[in-house]
Motif scaffolding. Structure first.
Motif, PDB file in Angstrom:
ATOM      1  N   GLU A   4      -3.131  -0.937   6.171  1.00 28.83           N
ATOM      2  CA  GLU A   4      -2.946  -0.076   7.571  1.00 28.83           C
ATOM      3  C   GLU A   4      -2.142  -0.679   8.466  1.00 28.83           C
ATOM      4  O   GLU A   4      -2.640  -1.828   8.934  1.00 28.83           O
ATOM      5  CB  GLU A   4      -4.144   0.611   7.935  1.00 28.83           C
ATOM      6  CG  GLU A   4      -4.043   1.508   8.993  1.00 28.83           C
ATOM      7  CD  GLU A   4      -5.242   2.006   9.634  1.00 28.83           C
ATOM      8  OE1 GLU A   4      -5.184   2.959  10.571  1.00 28.83           O
ATOM      9  OE2 GLU A   4      -6.381   1.648   9.364  1.00 28.83           O
ATOM     10  N   THR A   5      -1.153  -0.351   8.956  1.00 29.12           N
ATOM     11  CA  THR A   5      -0.215  -0.959   9.940  1.00 29.12           C
ATOM     12  C   THR A   5      -0.417  -0.011  11.155  1.00 29.12           C
ATOM     13  O   THR A   5      -0.020   1.108  10.989  1.00 29.12           O
ATOM     14  CB  THR A   5       1.025  -1.182   9.489  1.00 29.12           C
ATOM     15  OG1 THR A   5       1.150  -1.953   8.604  1.00 29.12           O
ATOM     16  CG2 THR A   5       2.015  -1.931  10.745  1.00 29.12           C
TER      17      THR A   5
ATOM     18  N   ILE B 131      -2.403  -5.197  11.864  1.00 33.52           N
ATOM     19  CA  ILE B 131      -2.437  -4.902  10.676  1.00 33.52           C
ATOM     20  C   ILE B 131      -3.866  -5.110  10.087  1.00 33.52           C
ATOM     21  O   ILE B 131      -4.703  -5.917  10.434  1.00 33.52           O
ATOM     22  CB  ILE B 131      -1.718  -5.964   9.657  1.00 33.52           C
ATOM     23  CG1 ILE B 131      -0.475  -5.740  10.093  1.00 33.52           C
ATOM     24  CG2 ILE B 131      -1.978  -5.666   8.250  1.00 33.52           C
ATOM     25  CD1 ILE B 131       0.640  -7.039   9.536  1.00 33.52           C
TER      26      ILE B 131
ATOM     27  N   GLY C  27       3.700 -10.509   9.592  1.00 28.82           N
ATOM     28  CA  GLY C  27       3.009  -9.708   8.962  1.00 28.82           C
ATOM     29  C   GLY C  27       3.311  -9.220   7.500  1.00 28.82           C
ATOM     30  O   GLY C  27       2.517  -9.027   6.693  1.00 28.82           O
ATOM     31  N   GLU C  28       4.753  -9.053   7.485  1.00 31.24           N
ATOM     32  CA  GLU C  28       5.144  -8.561   6.038  1.00 31.24           C
ATOM     33  C   GLU C  28       4.774  -9.532   4.987  1.00 31.24           C
ATOM     34  O   GLU C  28       4.662  -9.329   4.095  1.00 31.24           O
ATOM     35  CB  GLU C  28       6.580  -8.073   6.312  1.00 31.24           C
ATOM     36  CG  GLU C  28       7.131  -7.138   5.191  1.00 31.24           C
ATOM     37  CD  GLU C  28       6.620  -5.878   4.965  1.00 31.24           C
ATOM     38  OE1 GLU C  28       6.380  -5.322   3.758  1.00 31.24           O
ATOM     39  OE2 GLU C  28       6.008  -5.435   5.868  1.00 31.24           O
TER      40      GLU C  28
ATOM     41  N   ILE D 159       1.263  -9.508   4.202  1.00 31.50           N
ATOM     42  CA  ILE D 159       1.058  -7.888   3.435  1.00 31.50           C
ATOM     43  C   ILE D 159       1.475  -8.288   1.715  1.00 31.50           C
ATOM     44  O   ILE D 159       0.637  -8.034   1.108  1.00 31.50           O
ATOM     45  CB  ILE D 159       1.718  -6.897   4.266  1.00 31.50           C
ATOM     46  CG1 ILE D 159       1.219  -6.550   5.358  1.00 31.50           C
ATOM     47  CG2 ILE D 159       1.856  -5.801   3.169  1.00 31.50           C
ATOM     48  CD1 ILE D 159       1.911  -5.329   6.181  1.00 31.50           C
TER      49      ILE D 159
ATOM     50  N   LYS E 201       1.098   0.571  15.022  1.00 35.55           N
ATOM     51  CA  LYS E 201       2.022   0.540  16.086  1.00 35.55           C
ATOM     52  C   LYS E 201       1.316   0.496  17.353  1.00 35.55           C
ATOM     53  O   LYS E 201       0.721   1.325  17.837  1.00 35.55           O
ATOM     54  CB  LYS E 201       3.005   1.403  16.051  1.00 35.55           C
ATOM     55  CG  LYS E 201       4.262   1.234  17.391  1.00 35.55           C
ATOM     56  CD  LYS E 201       5.075  -0.085  17.020  1.00 35.55           C
ATOM     57  CE  LYS E 201       5.928  -0.054  18.252  1.00 35.55           C
ATOM     58  NZ  LYS E 201       6.757  -1.513  18.188  1.00 35.55           N
TER      59      LYS E 201
ATOM     60  N   ASN F  76       6.376  -9.229  13.180  1.00 38.22           N
ATOM     61  CA  ASN F  76       6.327  -8.253  12.127  1.00 38.22           C
ATOM     62  C   ASN F  76       6.851  -8.768  10.881  1.00 38.22           C
ATOM     63  O   ASN F  76       6.405  -8.406   9.816  1.00 38.22           O
ATOM     64  CB  ASN F  76       7.008  -6.993  12.373  1.00 38.22           C
ATOM     65  CG  ASN F  76       6.149  -6.010  13.444  1.00 38.22           C
ATOM     66  OD1 ASN F  76       5.070  -6.232  13.706  1.00 38.22           O
ATOM     67  ND2 ASN F  76       7.052  -5.203  14.065  1.00 38.22           N
TER      68      ASN F  76
ATOM     69  N   ASP G 261       3.015  -5.381  15.360  1.00 39.68           N
ATOM     70  CA  ASP G 261       2.119  -4.416  14.924  1.00 39.68           C
ATOM     71  C   ASP G 261       0.712  -5.012  14.408  1.00 39.68           C
ATOM     72  O   ASP G 261       0.460  -6.359  13.934  1.00 39.68           O
ATOM     73  CB  ASP G 261       2.579  -3.617  13.550  1.00 39.68           C
ATOM     74  CG  ASP G 261       3.850  -2.989  13.756  1.00 39.68           C
ATOM     75  OD1 ASP G 261       4.072  -2.492  14.873  1.00 39.68           O
ATOM     76  OD2 ASP G 261       4.733  -2.681  12.808  1.00 39.68           O
TER      77      ASP G 261
END
Length: 205
Positions: free
Chosen positions: A43-44, A68, A25-26, A29, A46, A22, A66
Motif C-alpha cells: 500500500e502506497t 509505504i 521506495g520503488e 517495493i 500519498k 519515491n 509517499d
C-alpha cells in the motif's frame, strides 16, 4: 546486498526531494515483490505537503514522498511484528556528498549507507530468511517505510500509533553505535521556528 546498497545510496533522497524518495521506495517495493510476491500486500499512501516557515517568515508547502506499507498477514499467526525504517536522508540535491563508493573490502561510504538504507536491506534479508524457516507460518509482519523521518515524520507519524496497536512487537533498523549499544527510548523531540524582524543597526545583527 553490497551492490544493492551502492545502487540505492546513489539515489538522492533528501526529505524534500520527493522524486528521489519515491525512487528509493520503488527500489524496495521491487525487492519485496521479487522475494514475497504471492504473500504480501503493498500500500502506497500519498501524504499531505509539509508546511514550513522560510527565512522571511512566510509559510511554504513542501512536497514529500509517499508512505509505504508492505504486509504479510496470517489469520492464525502467533505474533504480529512491525518493522520500520525511513527512505529519506539529510543530504540535499546540491550537497557535495552524493556518491556511494567502496573504501576497501570492509567499508562503504555514501549517503544513507548506515542511516538507514543499509538497515532496510538487512530488514529485507532478515525477512527472506524468516520466510524460509519453520517459523514463517507463525508470524505476520508489516514493513513501514516513511519518507520524512529526518524532518521529524510530521505527516506520517499519525499512522504510527495505529500500527503500534495492531502489532505485538516493533523494531526499527537504524544502526547501533560502534560498541553495539543502541538507543531504545527517548523523552521526545521538539521543533521550533523563530522569525525575528528588525532594522539593521551598527552593532545589530
Amino acid at each position: 546486498m553490497i551492490n544493492d546498497l551502492i545502487k540505492v545510496c546513489s539515489i538522492n533522497s533528501h526529505s524534500y526531494n520527493p522524486k528521489g524518495v519515491n525512487e528509493v521506495g520503488e527500489f524496495f517495493i521491487n525487492k519485496f515483490k521479487e522475494s514475497f510476491e504471492d504473500k504480501i500486500k503493498i500500500e502506497t499512501i500519498k501524504l499531505d505537503n509539509h508546511e514550513i516557515i522560510d527565512d522571511h517568515g512566510e509559510s511554504i508547502n513542501k512536497e514529500i514522498g509517499d508512505l509505504i506499507f508492505i504486509t504479510k498477514k496470517i489469520k492464525s499467526s502467533k505474533y504480529k511484528v512491525l518493522l520500520m525504517g525511513h527512505l529519506d536522508t539529510v543530504f540535499p540535491k546540491d550537497s557535495s556528498f552524493q556518491e556511494c563508493i567502496m573504501i576497501d573490502e570492509t567499508m562503504i561510504n555514501g549517503p544513507g549507507v548506515s542511516d538507514i538504507k543499509g538497515g532496510l536491506l538487512v530488514l529485507h534479508k532478515a525477512l527472506e530468511i524468516l520466510e524460509n524457516s519453520q517459523h514463517a507460518d507463525q508470524i505476520s509482519w508489516t514493513v513501514c517505510l516513511n519518507p520524512e523521518e529526518e524532518i521529524g515524520s510530521p505527516e506520517s507519524q499519525k499512522y504510527f500509533e495505529k500500527l503500534a496497536q495492531e502489532h505485538n512487537f516493533a523494531m526499527i533498523f537504524e544502526p547501533s553505535l560502534s560498541d553495539g549499544s543502541i538507543a531504545w527510548q527517548r523523552k521526545g523531540t521538539g521543533n521550533f521556528q523563530l522569525v525575528a524582524k528588525g532594522k539593521a543597526a551598527h552593532v545589530g545583527r
